[in-house]
Design a protein around this motif. Structure first.
Motif, PDB file in Angstrom:
ATOM      1  N   GLN A  25       0.801  -1.210   0.000  1.00 23.25           N
ATOM      2  CA  GLN A  25       0.000   0.000   0.000  1.00 23.25           C
ATOM      3  C   GLN A  25       0.840   1.270   0.000  1.00 23.25           C
ATOM      4  OE1 GLN A  25      -2.561  -0.444   3.355  1.00 23.25           O
ATOM      5  NE2 GLN A  25      -3.646  -2.192   2.484  1.00 23.25           N
ATOM      6  N   ARG A  26       2.067   1.185   0.463  1.00 23.06           N
ATOM      7  CA  ARG A  26       2.912   2.370   0.546  1.00 23.06           C
ATOM      8  C   ARG A  26       3.697   2.564  -0.740  1.00 23.06           C
ATOM      9  NH1 ARG A  26       5.910   0.376   5.418  1.00 23.06           N
ATOM     10  NH2 ARG A  26       4.223  -0.959   5.998  1.00 23.06           N
ATOM     11  N   PRO A  27       3.794   3.803  -1.223  1.00 23.36           N
ATOM     12  CA  PRO A  27       4.560   4.028  -2.458  1.00 23.36           C
ATOM     13  C   PRO A  27       6.058   3.843  -2.259  1.00 23.36           C
ATOM     14  CG  PRO A  27       3.728   6.096  -1.579  1.00 23.36           C
ATOM     15  CD  PRO A  27       3.137   5.002  -0.748  1.00 23.36           C
ATOM     16  N   THR A  28       6.528   3.929  -1.019  1.00 20.66           N
ATOM     17  CA  THR A  28       7.968   3.774  -0.768  1.00 20.66           C
ATOM     18  C   THR A  28       8.374   2.320  -0.557  1.00 20.66           C
ATOM     19  OG1 THR A  28       7.614   4.118   1.593  1.00 20.66           O
ATOM     20  CG2 THR A  28       8.160   6.064   0.270  1.00 20.66           C
ATOM     21  N   SER A  29       7.430   1.388  -0.640  1.00 22.37           N
ATOM     22  CA  SER A  29       7.760  -0.013  -0.362  1.00 22.37           C
ATOM     23  C   SER A  29       8.746  -0.580  -1.380  1.00 22.37           C
ATOM     24  CB  SER A  29       6.497  -0.868  -0.307  1.00 22.37           C
ATOM     25  OG  SER A  29       5.867  -0.890  -1.562  1.00 22.37           O
ATOM     26  N   ARG A  30       8.655  -0.166  -2.632  1.00 23.08           N
ATOM     27  CA  ARG A  30       9.606  -0.661  -3.632  1.00 23.08           C
ATOM     28  C   ARG A  30      11.004  -0.119  -3.385  1.00 23.08           C
ATOM     29  NH1 ARG A  30       6.290  -0.596  -9.320  1.00 23.08           N
ATOM     30  NH2 ARG A  30       4.713  -2.081  -8.642  1.00 23.08           N
ATOM     31  N   VAL A  31      11.103   1.145  -3.019  1.00 21.70           N
ATOM     32  CA  VAL A  31      12.410   1.735  -2.722  1.00 21.70           C
ATOM     33  C   VAL A  31      13.007   1.070  -1.487  1.00 21.70           C
ATOM     34  CG1 VAL A  31      13.593   3.862  -2.072  1.00 21.70           C
ATOM     35  CG2 VAL A  31      11.784   3.918  -3.791  1.00 21.70           C
ATOM     36  N   TRP A  32      12.187   0.877  -0.452  1.00 19.76           N
ATOM     37  CA  TRP A  32      12.662   0.232   0.763  1.00 19.76           C
ATOM     38  C   TRP A  32      13.099  -1.207   0.467  1.00 19.76           C
ATOM     39  CZ3 TRP A  32      14.487   1.689   5.134  1.00 19.76           C
ATOM     40  CH2 TRP A  32      14.599   0.788   6.179  1.00 19.76           C
ATOM     41  N   GLY A  33      12.342  -1.915  -0.361  1.00 20.33           N
ATOM     42  CA  GLY A  33      12.709  -3.284  -0.739  1.00 20.33           C
ATOM     43  C   GLY A  33      14.022  -3.328  -1.498  1.00 20.33           C
ATOM     44  N   LEU A  34      14.221  -2.374  -2.405  1.00 19.31           N
ATOM     45  CA  LEU A  34      15.477  -2.310  -3.151  1.00 19.31           C
ATOM     46  C   LEU A  34      16.652  -1.990  -2.232  1.00 19.31           C
ATOM     47  CD1 LEU A  34      16.778  -2.432  -5.955  1.00 19.31           C
ATOM     48  CD2 LEU A  34      16.347   0.011  -6.161  1.00 19.31           C
ATOM     49  N   LEU A  35      16.452  -1.074  -1.308  1.00 20.41           N
ATOM     50  CA  LEU A  35      17.498  -0.752  -0.345  1.00 20.41           C
ATOM     51  C   LEU A  35      17.832  -1.962   0.524  1.00 20.41           C
ATOM     52  CD1 LEU A  35      19.343   1.408   0.941  1.00 20.41           C
ATOM     53  CD2 LEU A  35      17.448   1.911   2.490  1.00 20.41           C
ATOM     54  N   SER A  36      16.808  -2.684   0.966  1.00 23.76           N
ATOM     55  CA  SER A  36      17.020  -3.873   1.787  1.00 23.76           C
ATOM     56  C   SER A  36      17.785  -4.947   1.014  1.00 23.76           C
ATOM     57  CB  SER A  36      15.674  -4.415   2.258  1.00 23.76           C
ATOM     58  OG  SER A  36      15.837  -5.608   2.980  1.00 23.76           O
ATOM     59  N   LEU A  37      17.422  -5.167  -0.245  1.00 29.66           N
ATOM     60  CA  LEU A  37      18.139  -6.149  -1.060  1.00 29.66           C
ATOM     61  C   LEU A  37      19.588  -5.748  -1.290  1.00 29.66           C
ATOM     62  CD1 LEU A  37      15.469  -7.112  -3.734  1.00 29.66           C
ATOM     63  CD2 LEU A  37      16.384  -8.550  -1.921  1.00 29.66           C
ATOM     64  N   THR A  38      19.837  -4.453  -1.461  1.00 26.84           N
ATOM     65  CA  THR A  38      21.209  -3.971  -1.653  1.00 26.84           C
ATOM     66  C   THR A  38      22.038  -4.205  -0.401  1.00 26.84           C
ATOM     67  OG1 THR A  38      20.390  -2.282  -3.164  1.00 26.84           O
ATOM     68  CG2 THR A  38      22.596  -1.979  -2.289  1.00 26.84           C
ATOM     69  N   VAL A  39      21.484  -3.895   0.765  1.00 24.43           N
ATOM     70  CA  VAL A  39      22.203  -4.120   2.023  1.00 24.43           C
ATOM     71  C   VAL A  39      22.500  -5.610   2.197  1.00 24.43           C
ATOM     72  CG1 VAL A  39      21.977  -4.043   4.539  1.00 24.43           C
ATOM     73  CG2 VAL A  39      21.377  -2.051   3.174  1.00 24.43           C
ATOM     74  N   GLU A  40      21.512  -6.462   1.907  1.00 23.66           N
ATOM     75  CA  GLU A  40      21.713  -7.905   2.032  1.00 23.66           C
ATOM     76  C   GLU A  40      22.789  -8.395   1.065  1.00 23.66           C
ATOM     77  OE1 GLU A  40      18.078 -10.136   1.786  1.00 23.66           O
ATOM     78  OE2 GLU A  40      17.025  -8.605   2.922  1.00 23.66           O
ATOM     79  N   MET A  41      22.770  -7.932  -0.184  1.00 22.75           N
ATOM     80  CA  MET A  41      23.752  -8.362  -1.170  1.00 22.75           C
ATOM     81  C   MET A  41      25.164  -7.968  -0.734  1.00 22.75           C
ATOM     82  SD  MET A  41      24.565  -7.134  -5.003  1.00 22.75           S
ATOM     83  CE  MET A  41      25.099  -5.622  -4.291  1.00 22.75           C
ATOM     84  N   LEU A  42      25.318  -6.747  -0.218  1.00 26.66           N
ATOM     85  CA  LEU A  42      26.636  -6.303   0.216  1.00 26.66           C
ATOM     86  C   LEU A  42      27.118  -7.073   1.440  1.00 26.66           C
ATOM     87  CD1 LEU A  42      26.265  -2.472  -0.381  1.00 26.66           C
ATOM     88  CD2 LEU A  42      27.483  -4.139  -1.785  1.00 26.66           C
ATOM     89  N   GLN A  43      26.197  -7.499   2.296  1.00 27.29           N
ATOM     90  CA  GLN A  43      26.591  -8.345   3.419  1.00 27.29           C
ATOM     91  C   GLN A  43      27.047  -9.711   2.944  1.00 27.29           C
ATOM     92  OE1 GLN A  43      23.379  -8.442   6.238  1.00 27.29           O
ATOM     93  NE2 GLN A  43      24.031  -6.547   7.199  1.00 27.29           N
ATOM     94  N   VAL A  44      26.381 -10.252   1.932  1.00 29.19           N
ATOM     95  CA  VAL A  44      26.797 -11.544   1.374  1.00 29.19           C
ATOM     96  C   VAL A  44      28.181 -11.429   0.757  1.00 29.19           C
ATOM     97  CG1 VAL A  44      26.294 -13.231  -0.440  1.00 29.19           C
ATOM     98  CG2 VAL A  44      24.466 -12.430   1.052  1.00 29.19           C
ATOM     99  N   VAL A  45      28.452 -10.320   0.062  1.00 33.56           N
ATOM    100  CA  VAL A  45      29.782 -10.099  -0.510  1.00 33.56           C
ATOM    101  C   VAL A  45      30.820 -10.086   0.603  1.00 33.56           C
ATOM    102  CG1 VAL A  45      31.231  -8.370  -1.653  1.00 33.56           C
ATOM    103  CG2 VAL A  45      28.992  -8.932  -2.590  1.00 33.56           C
ATOM    104  N   ARG A  46      30.503  -9.431   1.707  1.00 36.02           N
ATOM    105  CA  ARG A  46      31.450  -9.385   2.829  1.00 36.02           C
ATOM    106  C   ARG A  46      31.690 -10.767   3.403  1.00 36.02           C
ATOM    107  NH1 ARG A  46      31.423  -8.400   8.761  1.00 36.02           N
ATOM    108  NH2 ARG A  46      29.179  -8.550   8.711  1.00 36.02           N
ATOM    109  N   VAL A  47      30.639 -11.569   3.529  1.00 37.38           N
ATOM    110  CA  VAL A  47      30.778 -12.895   4.127  1.00 37.38           C
ATOM    111  C   VAL A  47      31.560 -13.838   3.205  1.00 37.38           C
ATOM    112  CG1 VAL A  47      29.482 -14.940   4.849  1.00 37.38           C
ATOM    113  CG2 VAL A  47      28.749 -12.678   5.592  1.00 37.38           C
ATOM    114  N   ILE A  48      31.282 -13.809   1.889  1.00 34.55           N
ATOM    115  CA  ILE A  48      31.958 -14.767   1.006  1.00 34.55           C
ATOM    116  C   ILE A  48      33.393 -14.385   0.690  1.00 34.55           C
ATOM    117  CG2 ILE A  48      29.822 -15.571  -0.049  1.00 34.55           C
ATOM    118  CD1 ILE A  48      30.503 -13.920  -2.507  1.00 34.55           C
ATOM    119  N   THR A  49      33.813 -13.169   1.020  1.00 32.02           N
ATOM    120  CA  THR A  49      35.211 -12.792   0.807  1.00 32.02           C
ATOM    121  C   THR A  49      36.027 -12.959   2.080  1.00 32.02           C
ATOM    122  OG1 THR A  49      34.655 -10.481   1.237  1.00 32.02           O
ATOM    123  CG2 THR A  49      34.744 -11.182  -1.066  1.00 32.02           C
ATOM    124  N   HIS A  50      35.599 -13.839   2.956  1.00 31.91           N
ATOM    125  CA  HIS A  50      36.317 -14.101   4.194  1.00 31.91           C
ATOM    126  C   HIS A  50      37.580 -14.906   3.909  1.00 31.91           C
ATOM    127  CE1 HIS A  50      37.026 -15.571   8.317  1.00 31.91           C
ATOM    128  NE2 HIS A  50      36.419 -14.439   8.655  1.00 31.91           N
TER     129      HIS A  50
END
Length: 164
Positions: A25-50
């Motif tokens: 229902q919120r117009p910002t939900s897509r932006v928030w979802g994209l931001l959340s996916l970006t944060v998650e992807m960057l965390q995965v990059v950090r974990v797999i480069t251990h």
């Protein structure tokens, strides 16, 4: 048996509806979802480069700068001891588990009038699992970490000079 299964389906779907309430229902939900996916992807990059996976320490240090949460935590760690982060992570996990047990008990009793426990659980899961997953795990493993300044759990259990 059929009535019990039907009641379980009704309760399950009503919980899912309340948890996802307002997501589209919120117009910002897509932006928030994209931001959340970006944060998650960057965390995965950090974990797999251990270093454990064959990367060098320099690569690991560079990849840590891609994780926004890790960058913020590293800046805060200059003033706050790691023990406080460990306590905070434990409190987050205990509150999430206690809220889950409360919701299960209320659902079992057939009382679903209060929505706030579901919203609290949704917030905690979104915070712990998506945004802070690798950082929360790092905080929870703090007593076992051999790079801590204080006494590790191995030294505490087996005496001074115990290996990691």
């Amino acid at each position: 048996m059929d009535a019990a299964m039907h009641a379980a389906k009704d309760h399950g779907f009503s919980l899912l509806y309340v948890i996802t309430e307002g997501a589209e229902q919120r117009p910002t939900s897509r932006v928030w979802g994209l931001l959340s996916l970006t944060v998650e992807m960057l965390q995965v990059v950090r974990v797999i480069t251990h270093v454990t996976y064959g990367w060098t320490h320099e690569s690991q240090a560079m990849a840590r700068w891609f994780d926004l949460v890790a960058v913020v935590v590293d800046q805060v760690r200059q003033w706050v001891p790691d023990l406080y982060f460990y306590i905070l992570a434990c409190v987050l996990v205990v509150v999430a588990c206690a809220d889950s047990v409360f919701i299960i008990k209320r659902t079992r009793d057939g009382v679903l009038a209060a929505v706030w426990p579901l919203k609290v659980l949704r917030f905690l899961v979104a915070t712990i699992v998506t945004t802070l997953l690798s950082t929360t795990l790092e905080f929870l493993l703090y007593p076992l970490d051999c790079t801590t300044d204080g006494m590790t759990a191995s030294e505490w259990l087996h005496g001074g000079g115990a290996g990691c």
